[in-house]
Design an enzyme around this catalytic site. Structure first.
Site, PDB file in Angstrom:
ATOM      1  N   LYS A  53       0.984   4.129  -2.957  1.00 54.78           N
ATOM      2  CA  LYS A  53       0.680   5.538  -2.725  1.00 54.78           C
ATOM      3  C   LYS A  53       1.894   6.426  -2.982  1.00 54.78           C
ATOM      4  CE  LYS A  53      -3.684   5.209  -1.778  1.00 54.78           C
ATOM      5  NZ  LYS A  53      -4.689   5.834  -2.678  1.00 54.78           N
TER       6      LYS A  53
ATOM      7  N   TYR B 277       0.835  -1.206   0.000  1.00 56.23           N
ATOM      8  CA  TYR B 277       0.000   0.000   0.000  1.00 56.23           C
ATOM      9  C   TYR B 277       0.868   1.253   0.000  1.00 56.23           C
ATOM     10  CZ  TYR B 277      -3.681   3.312   1.288  1.00 56.23           C
ATOM     11  OH  TYR B 277      -4.558   4.371   1.297  1.00 56.23           O
TER      12      TYR B 277
END
Length: 252
Positions: free
Chosen positions: A161, A157
């Site tokens: 990002k 994740y």
């Protein structure tokens, strides 16, 4: 802040964060397209009805953001209905709460496909129309995890990002000449319904509250107002920013 009459697309628009953005932007006079998976059609329809009942204008468009053909269809339908695209908000995202040692390559690629691939496709397919119209605003919802390594979050994740944050800056410097601004909003943990359920776990609650100097979670409204600003004429000189909406978490 001025978004009156702007045509704004929001991916993940039927979910907790996206619906908050859609309501606020419509309240401020924007024409909102709620883009979400076909499975979210019922929730998206309810949201559109709520916006219309309050005097706003909105549409629901089903899309799988990882499919290029879906983007081609949706952009075509938006232009047929409203003739322009002023703002794209790339909000859709997923996570799989597994550390790098436990995560499979398939899971890694799934996160990258949704969190980065869908952002890439959305930008790719709105750019020509924004350029032809003389400009526009692209807003990518990144994360505090797109600014720092985050000890409580899956590496996949944070990597996704981080990619969104630098994709934002790359688009900003290449397409600024076309009067197209590209910025990222980087929230800390947001108080969505799903997160509020997870806060029943004392360890999770301690992790999330203790990292924020302001001592509370980011609200849906906090994020929506940041999006409103970046979409507005008042942000006309803001380009390539990665705006933390994190209560100071990344400043510590």
């Amino acid at each position: 802040m001025t978004v009156e009459g702007k045509v704004i697309l929001i991916t993940g628009g039927a979910g907790g964060l996206g619906s908050g953005m859609a309501r606020l932007l419509a309240k401020k006079g924007a024409v909102v397209f709620v883009l979400d998976l076909p499975a979210a059609k019922e929730a998206g329809g309810r949201l559109v009805s709520e916006i219309e009942a309050e005097g706003g204008k909105a549409y629901f468009e089903p899309i799988d953001g990882t499919r290029e053909e879906d983007w081609k269809r949706v952009v075509k339908e938006v232009l047929e209905k409203e003739r322009t695209i002023d703002v794209l908000v790339n909000n859709a995202g997923i996570t799989i709460p597994k550390g790098i040692e436990a995560m499979s390559m398939e899971e890694w690629m799934r996160i990258m496909g949704v969190n980065v691939g869908a952002v890439f496709l959305g930008i790719k397919h709105v750019l020509p129309h924004m350029r032809a119209a003389g400009g526009g605003s692209i807003i990518n919802i990144s994360s505090q995890c797109g600014l720092i390594g985050h000890r409580y979050t899956a590496e996949a994740y944070t990597a996704s990002k981080g990619a969104v944050t630098l994709l934002t800056k790359s688009v900003a410097v290449r397409y600024g000449k076309d009067k197209i601004r590209c910025n990222a909003v980087c929230p800390s943990t947001a108080a969505t319904a799903l997160v509020m359920e997870r806060l029943k776990d004392p360890q999770f609650a301690e992790e999330r509250y203790s990292e924020v100097p302001l001592g509370r979670l980011c609200s849906v409204e906090d994020i929506a107002y940041a999006v409103l600003y970046l979409a507005s004429e008042e942000a006309a000189y803001i380009n390539g920013a990665a705006l933390p909406v994190d209560g100071g978490a990344t400043a510590d």
